[in-house]
Write an enzyme that holds these catalytic residues in place. Structure first.
Site, PDB file in Angstrom:
ATOM      1  N   ASP A 276       0.854  -1.195   0.000  1.00  0.00           N
ATOM      2  CA  ASP A 276       0.000   0.000   0.000  1.00  0.00           C
ATOM      3  C   ASP A 276       0.884   1.237   0.000  1.00  0.00           C
ATOM      4  O   ASP A 276       2.032   1.193   0.442  1.00  0.00           O
ATOM      5  CB  ASP A 276      -0.876   0.030   1.261  1.00  0.00           C
ATOM      6  CG  ASP A 276      -1.868  -1.121   1.289  1.00  0.00           C
ATOM      7  OD1 ASP A 276      -2.161  -1.674   0.219  1.00  0.00           O
ATOM      8  OD2 ASP A 276      -2.325  -1.454   2.398  1.00  0.00           O
TER       9      ASP A 276
HETATM   10  N1  URA Z   1      -1.089  -5.913   3.819  1.00  0.00           N
HETATM   11  C1  URA Z   1      -1.631  -4.682   3.837  1.00  0.00           C
HETATM   12  O1  URA Z   1      -2.673  -4.452   4.396  1.00  0.00           O
HETATM   13  N2  URA Z   1      -0.943  -3.683   3.211  1.00  0.00           N
HETATM   14  C2  URA Z   1       0.225  -3.872   2.588  1.00  0.00           C
HETATM   15  O2  URA Z   1       0.791  -2.928   2.049  1.00  0.00           O
HETATM   16  C3  URA Z   1       0.773  -5.165   2.588  1.00  0.00           C
HETATM   17  C4  URA Z   1       0.095  -6.166   3.205  1.00  0.00           C
END
Ligand code: URA
Length: 239
Positions: free
Chosen positions: A103
């Site tokens: 993310d």
């Molecule tokens: N899980 C998440 O919620 N976000 C990420 O960036 C990676 C794994």
């Protein structure tokens, strides 16, 4: 990629030197004289001859980056800086992409390569590549939490996650810290798993991806080339 850029990256000198080479009728693409610097070419699909010698296919590159928050793990983005934008011009190659996604607000380990099949292989469910994250949440992680994650978290929409391993590092009513290891890559998986437990992730950082680990003290936003030993590990994914 533009022909002049490709030749520059392949060691044929500065932009001006490359231009001169093209103007002096030294460069052929699939047997046809290249008459423009900005010709779009693909060295993996076309035969490029320079001064009578075939241009070698650019070797694959592999970078391990500590992605900062705020940067998108994609090749391109209209609004935000991407992990590819953080690669120095001399390290850029055609077809560079991040293996998998974090993310935008997640920090940590991202592999970046121009080896097309690698991403597909490493993300394939067949390999169950383990990913470990350091997590901070806004509430208590009770003694029941490891078993909750171990037994397979179920999201609101009925999606069932595979077993995950939780190690609580500290726990308090305003902030708890933990490490979690998952073996799949569902969208926002870690955040949703903690929400299913009843707490909100306030900070997330990927610290390992398969056999690859973030180096101790590696500056956020920096990257390094994989070592030869690490590149050997990659071969296990490519069969
Ligand atoms: N899980 C998440 O919620 N976000 C990420 O960036 C990676 C794994």
């Amino acid at each position: 990629m533009r022909l002049d850029k490709l030749l520059g990256q392949s060691g044929y000198g500065s932009r001006n030197q490359v231009k001169k080479l093209i103007r002096s009728r030294q460069v052929y693409v699939d047997g046809v004289l290249a008459d423009r610097d900005n010709l779009n070419v693909d060295a993996s699909l076309q035969t490029i001859m320079v001064s009578g010698k075939e241009l070698e296919h650019a070797p694959e590159v592999y970078y391990l980056m500590n992605k900062p928050s705020g940067v998108v793990s994609a090749r391109k983005d209209k609004e935000h800086q991407t992990v590819i934008d953080l690669i120095r011009p001399e390290d850029r190659r055609e077809g560079l992409y991040p293996v998998g996604r974090l993310d935008r607000d997640t920090e940590g380990l991202v592999l970046i390569t121009n080896n097309g099949p690698l991403g597909f292989a490493m993300l394939h469910p067949r390999y169950h590549v383990a990913k470990t994250y350091y997590v901070e949440v806004n509430d208590i992680l009770g003694p029941d939490a490891p078993a909750f994650f171990e037994s397979g978290v179920v999201f609101e929409d009925g999606t069932v996650c595979q077993s995950a391993q939780l190690e609580i590092l500290s726990s308090a009513s305003d902030k708890s810290c933990a490490r979690i290891t998952i073996s799949e890559g569902k969208f926002h998986q870690v955040k949703k798993m903690f929400l299913a437990y009843g707490v909100k992730v306030t900070y997330l950082k990927r610290i390992s991806f398969g056999e690859f680990k973030l180096d101790e003290g590696m500056a956020v936003g920096s990257y390094r080339t994989l070592t030869e030993a690490e590149k050997t590990i990659l071969r296990t994914y490519l069969g």
